[in-house]
Design a protein around this motif. Structure first.
Motif, PDB file in Angstrom:
ATOM      1  N   GLN A 256      21.324 -24.828  -4.984  1.00  0.00           N
ATOM      2  CA  GLN A 256      20.683 -25.128  -3.701  1.00  0.00           C
ATOM      3  C   GLN A 256      19.214 -25.465  -3.930  1.00  0.00           C
ATOM      4  OE1 GLN A 256      22.008 -25.317  -0.545  1.00  0.00           O
ATOM      5  NE2 GLN A 256      23.915 -25.258  -1.697  1.00  0.00           N
TER       6      GLN A 256
ATOM      7  N   ARG B 289      15.184 -25.541  -3.681  1.00  0.00           N
ATOM      8  CA  ARG B 289      14.164 -24.517  -3.419  1.00  0.00           C
ATOM      9  C   ARG B 289      13.479 -24.879  -2.108  1.00  0.00           C
ATOM     10  NH1 ARG B 289      11.611 -24.418  -9.501  1.00  0.00           N
ATOM     11  NH2 ARG B 289      13.490 -23.668 -10.518  1.00  0.00           N
TER      12      ARG B 289
ATOM     13  N   TRP C 279      17.057 -31.114  -7.423  1.00  0.00           N
ATOM     14  CA  TRP C 279      17.613 -30.939  -8.759  1.00  0.00           C
ATOM     15  C   TRP C 279      18.132 -32.285  -9.256  1.00  0.00           C
ATOM     16  CZ3 TRP C 279      17.029 -26.381 -11.171  1.00  0.00           C
ATOM     17  CH2 TRP C 279      16.825 -25.253 -10.391  1.00  0.00           C
TER      18      TRP C 279
ATOM     19  N   TRP D  20      14.741 -28.898 -12.117  1.00  0.00           N
ATOM     20  CA  TRP D  20      14.120 -28.951 -10.792  1.00  0.00           C
ATOM     21  C   TRP D  20      12.948 -29.916 -10.811  1.00  0.00           C
ATOM     22  CZ3 TRP D  20      15.069 -28.191  -5.987  1.00  0.00           C
ATOM     23  CH2 TRP D  20      14.026 -28.092  -5.062  1.00  0.00           C
TER      24      TRP D  20
ATOM     25  N   GLU E 106       9.802 -30.766  -8.652  1.00  0.00           N
ATOM     26  CA  GLU E 106       8.980 -30.253  -7.549  1.00  0.00           C
ATOM     27  C   GLU E 106       8.757 -31.333  -6.498  1.00  0.00           C
ATOM     28  OE1 GLU E 106       7.806 -27.212  -7.042  1.00  0.00           O
ATOM     29  OE2 GLU E 106       8.479 -26.383  -8.957  1.00  0.00           O
TER      30      GLU E 106
END
Length: 127
Positions: free
Chosen positions: A36, A38, A58, A67, A69
């Motif tokens: 899931q 972030r 992701w 990941w 950002e």
């Protein structure tokens, strides 16, 4: 009788061998859907009015996910919209920019370049 059995065996070997040569072998690695996303509670300040926020996501690297950002960026051209990366249960689809000038792929090498947005529009318009 033995000749008939030999002929039948020979014919079956030929048929079985022909089927084996026509067979296809496919090897793939599936890593399944990503975790899931972030959650970002507070966005960093917008660097300018022409910047848009891209939520973190992701993306696959080899046999795992990395990941990415969330970040502020300028679209590659005015009117372009970000199509988020997604996994449909079978396959992962990369995110990309889309609009009236066509599709523009995201390049993860941009992520290491602090000045990635400074000349991107100008370079694309030259081509």
């Amino acid at each position: 009788m033995r000749a008939l059995i030999r002929t039948a065996l020979f014919a079956s070997l030929l048929l079985a061998g022909g089927s084996a040569f026509a067979a296809q072998v496919s090897i793939g690695i599936r890593i399944g859907p990503p975790p899931q996303p972030r959650v970002v509670r507070v966005l960093p300040p917008r660097p300018g009015s022409e910047f848009v926020w891209i939520d973190g996501y992701w993306y696959p690297v080899g046999r795992h996910y990395r990941w990415h950002e969330g970040y502020w960026t300028r679209p590659p051209y005015p009117g372009a919209r970000w199509v988020v990366p997604h996994h449909d249960g079978e396959r992962f689809f990369e995110g990309y920019w889309e609009g009236d000038r066509g599709r523009f792929e995201h390049d993860h090498r941009w992520d290491r370049d602090r000045e990635r947005d400074s000349d991107r529009d100008r370079d694309r318009d030259r081509h």
